[in-house]
Design an enzyme around this catalytic site. Structure first.
Site, PDB file in Angstrom:
ATOM      1  N   TYR A 158      -2.521  -0.599  10.434  1.00 61.82           N
ATOM      2  CA  TYR A 158      -2.527  -0.919   8.997  1.00 61.82           C
ATOM      3  C   TYR A 158      -1.201  -0.526   8.351  1.00 61.82           C
ATOM      4  O   TYR A 158      -0.594  -1.312   7.609  1.00 61.82           O
ATOM      5  CB  TYR A 158      -3.700  -0.196   8.334  1.00 61.82           C
ATOM      6  CG  TYR A 158      -3.843  -0.491   6.858  1.00 61.82           C
ATOM      7  CD1 TYR A 158      -4.363  -1.702   6.430  1.00 61.82           C
ATOM      8  CD2 TYR A 158      -3.460   0.437   5.896  1.00 61.82           C
ATOM      9  CE1 TYR A 158      -4.492  -1.984   5.072  1.00 61.82           C
ATOM     10  CE2 TYR A 158      -3.590   0.173   4.546  1.00 61.82           C
ATOM     11  CZ  TYR A 158      -4.108  -1.039   4.138  1.00 61.82           C
ATOM     12  OH  TYR A 158      -4.233  -1.315   2.801  1.00 61.82           O
TER      13      TYR A 158
ATOM     14  N   SER B  25       0.864  -1.183   0.000  1.00 62.68           N
ATOM     15  CA  SER B  25       0.000   0.000   0.000  1.00 62.68           C
ATOM     16  C   SER B  25       0.899   1.231   0.000  1.00 62.68           C
ATOM     17  O   SER B  25       2.066   1.141   0.397  1.00 62.68           O
ATOM     18  CB  SER B  25      -0.864  -0.001   1.275  1.00 62.68           C
ATOM     19  OG  SER B  25      -1.403   1.287   1.527  1.00 62.68           O
TER      20      SER B  25
HETATM   21  N1  LIG Z   1      -8.918  -0.644  -1.554  1.00 62.04           N
HETATM   22  C1  LIG Z   1      -7.896   0.151  -1.320  1.00 62.04           C
HETATM   23  O1  LIG Z   1      -8.026   1.393  -1.341  1.00 62.04           O
HETATM   24  C2  LIG Z   1      -6.526  -0.425  -1.056  1.00 62.04           C
HETATM   25  C3  LIG Z   1      -5.415   0.425  -1.103  1.00 62.04           C
HETATM   26  C4  LIG Z   1      -4.148  -0.102  -0.859  1.00 62.04           C
HETATM   27  C5  LIG Z   1      -3.984  -1.447  -0.565  1.00 62.04           C
HETATM   28  N2  LIG Z   1      -5.090  -2.250  -0.515  1.00 62.04           N
HETATM   29  C6  LIG Z   1      -4.867  -3.665  -0.187  1.00 62.04           C
HETATM   30  O2  LIG Z   1      -5.378  -4.475  -1.227  1.00 62.04           O
HETATM   31  C7  LIG Z   1      -5.849  -5.695  -0.688  1.00 62.04           C
HETATM   32  C8  LIG Z   1      -7.297  -5.943  -1.123  1.00 62.04           C
HETATM   33  O3  LIG Z   1      -8.090  -4.840  -0.704  1.00 62.04           O
HETATM   34  P1  LIG Z   1      -9.624  -4.663  -1.137  1.00 62.04           P
HETATM   35  O4  LIG Z   1      -9.908  -3.223  -1.033  1.00 62.04           O
HETATM   36  O5  LIG Z   1      -9.863  -5.378  -2.407  1.00 62.04           O
HETATM   37  O6  LIG Z   1     -10.330  -5.401   0.097  1.00 62.04           O
HETATM   38  P2  LIG Z   1     -11.756  -6.156   0.210  1.00 62.04           P
HETATM   39  O7  LIG Z   1     -12.132  -6.030   1.644  1.00 62.04           O
HETATM   40  O8  LIG Z   1     -12.705  -5.694  -0.848  1.00 62.04           O
HETATM   41  O9  LIG Z   1     -11.344  -7.671  -0.090  1.00 62.04           O
HETATM   42  C9  LIG Z   1     -10.492  -8.394   0.765  1.00 62.04           C
HETATM   43  C10 LIG Z   1     -10.872  -9.859   0.705  1.00 62.04           C
HETATM   44  O10 LIG Z   1      -9.969 -10.580   1.566  1.00 62.04           O
HETATM   45  C11 LIG Z   1     -10.730 -11.552   2.272  1.00 62.04           C
HETATM   46  N3  LIG Z   1     -10.075 -11.863   3.537  1.00 62.04           N
HETATM   47  C12 LIG Z   1      -9.945 -11.048   4.615  1.00 62.04           C
HETATM   48  N4  LIG Z   1      -9.328 -11.693   5.613  1.00 62.04           N
HETATM   49  C13 LIG Z   1      -9.047 -12.942   5.164  1.00 62.04           C
HETATM   50  C14 LIG Z   1      -8.432 -14.077   5.755  1.00 62.04           C
HETATM   51  N5  LIG Z   1      -8.002 -14.054   7.009  1.00 62.04           N
HETATM   52  N6  LIG Z   1      -8.311 -15.202   5.018  1.00 62.04           N
HETATM   53  C15 LIG Z   1      -8.766 -15.239   3.734  1.00 62.04           C
HETATM   54  N7  LIG Z   1      -9.367 -14.201   3.132  1.00 62.04           N
HETATM   55  C16 LIG Z   1      -9.512 -13.061   3.845  1.00 62.04           C
HETATM   56  C17 LIG Z   1     -12.076 -10.906   2.496  1.00 62.04           C
HETATM   57  O11 LIG Z   1     -13.089 -11.887   2.735  1.00 62.04           O
HETATM   58  C18 LIG Z   1     -12.297 -10.139   1.199  1.00 62.04           C
HETATM   59  O12 LIG Z   1     -12.985 -10.899   0.239  1.00 62.04           O
HETATM   60  C19 LIG Z   1      -5.668  -5.600   0.830  1.00 62.04           C
HETATM   61  O13 LIG Z   1      -4.459  -6.206   1.202  1.00 62.04           O
HETATM   62  C20 LIG Z   1      -5.614  -4.103   1.066  1.00 62.04           C
HETATM   63  O14 LIG Z   1      -4.902  -3.767   2.227  1.00 62.04           O
HETATM   64  C21 LIG Z   1      -6.348  -1.776  -0.745  1.00 62.04           C
END
Ligand SMILES: NC(=O)c1ccc[n+]([C@@H]2O[C@H](COP(=O)([O-])OP(=O)(O)OC[C@H]3O[C@@H](n4cnc5c(N)ncnc54)[C@H](O)[C@@H]3O)[C@@H](O)[C@H]2O)c1
Length: 257
Positions: A154, A141
């Protein structure tokens, strides 16, 4: 065809939602057999149905990546069917708060998924990849390198993912294993909508606008844009790239301030 993943097998954690869903669909479109490791099996099923509708191949596995035994069993089962060429450590959770309002339980929850979860997956694929070579891609991130206000646990966890990337890249370069990370700024996923609903009821649109403007480019990213970068890094076209982090951030890191 460039970025061809035919005959490749990929594991994607958290492929039931947001960025992980887009990565699963994109890798499957390029021919990979995609294994989705998800806590939420109903959402994983939806991704699987969408992939199969497009003629792709996906298998789903209910698995909490924070629990090493579950990851060992799941990856062990996948390996009985064949190889694993690509691991995308995408699943992650968030927490809002500075150090003073981060409870030990909050810290543990974020660490256990974001850091230990990625370690559990790498730990279980590495013995296989040492024999075959492979690609590991971690979802970091912008918080990894510049931190994000009020995201103590985070940001700490995402800093760890960045250095986990460098460590694995160094230790396994001689085994033909490449390891990189992607650092998105705000991407419009269900995660963001849920955050706005919970924290700003009735003011979602205004806050959405405000969050969009934290990227100098003036909007949030799309999951598909992150997925296209992931595809490149997982493909043979990126064979010369390892030990590197790739921001995809609308100018967030370099152009803010
Ligand atoms: N959306 C953003 O703005 C953003 C920005 C930077 C980084 N990220 C990173 O990208 C990744 C995905 O983010 P997103 O926004 O798509 O999130 P999201 O919440 O839409 O999806 C995350 C998925 O991970 C699954 N999950 C959570 N804990 C779990 C576990 N213990 N075991 C198995 N599955 C698990 C959830 O069920 C969910 O389907 C994350 O690592 C997040 O930190 C997101």
């Amino acid at each position: 065809m460039k970025f061809n993943l035919e005959n490749k097998v990929a594991i994607i954690t958290g492929g039931g939602s947001g960025i992980g869903k887009a990565i699963s669909k994109t890798l499957a479109q390029q021919g990979a057999l995609v294994h989705i490791l998800e806590l939420n099996i109903d959402n994983a099923k939806e991704t699987q149905v969408e992939i199969e509708k497009e003629g792709g191949q996906a298998k789903i596995h209910q698995c909490n990546i924070a629990v090493q035994e579950e990851v060992r069993n799941t990856i062990g089962n996948i390996l009985t069917e064949g190889t694993i060429d690509i691991l995308v450590n995408n699943a992650g959770v968030a927490h809002v708060g500075n150090v003073e309002n981060t409870l030990e339980s909050d810290f543990d929850r974020v660490y256990n998924v974001n850091v230990k979860g990625a370690y559990n997956c790498i730990f279980n694929v590495i013995p296989h990849m040492k024999k075959t070579g492979g690609v590991i891609l971690n979802m970091a991130s912008v918080a990894s390198s510049v931190a994000v206000p009020d995201r103590f646990a985070y940001s700490v966890s995402k800093g760890a993912i960045l250095t986990m990337t460098y460590s694995v890249a160094k230790d396994y370069i001689d085994f033909g294993i490449r390891c990189n990370s992607i650092s998105p700024a705000r991407i419009h996923t269900p995660f963001v909508d849920g955050f706005l609903e919970k924290n700003y009821p009735g003011r979602e649109a205004e806050m959405f606008e405000r969050l969009s403007k934290t990227q100098p480019i003036g909007r949030m990213g799309k999951p598909e844009e992150v997925a296209d970068l992931a595809l490149f890094l997982c493909s043979d076209e990126a064979a010369f790239i390892t030990g590197t982090d790739f921001p995809i951030d609308g100018g967030f890191i370099k152009l803010n301030g």
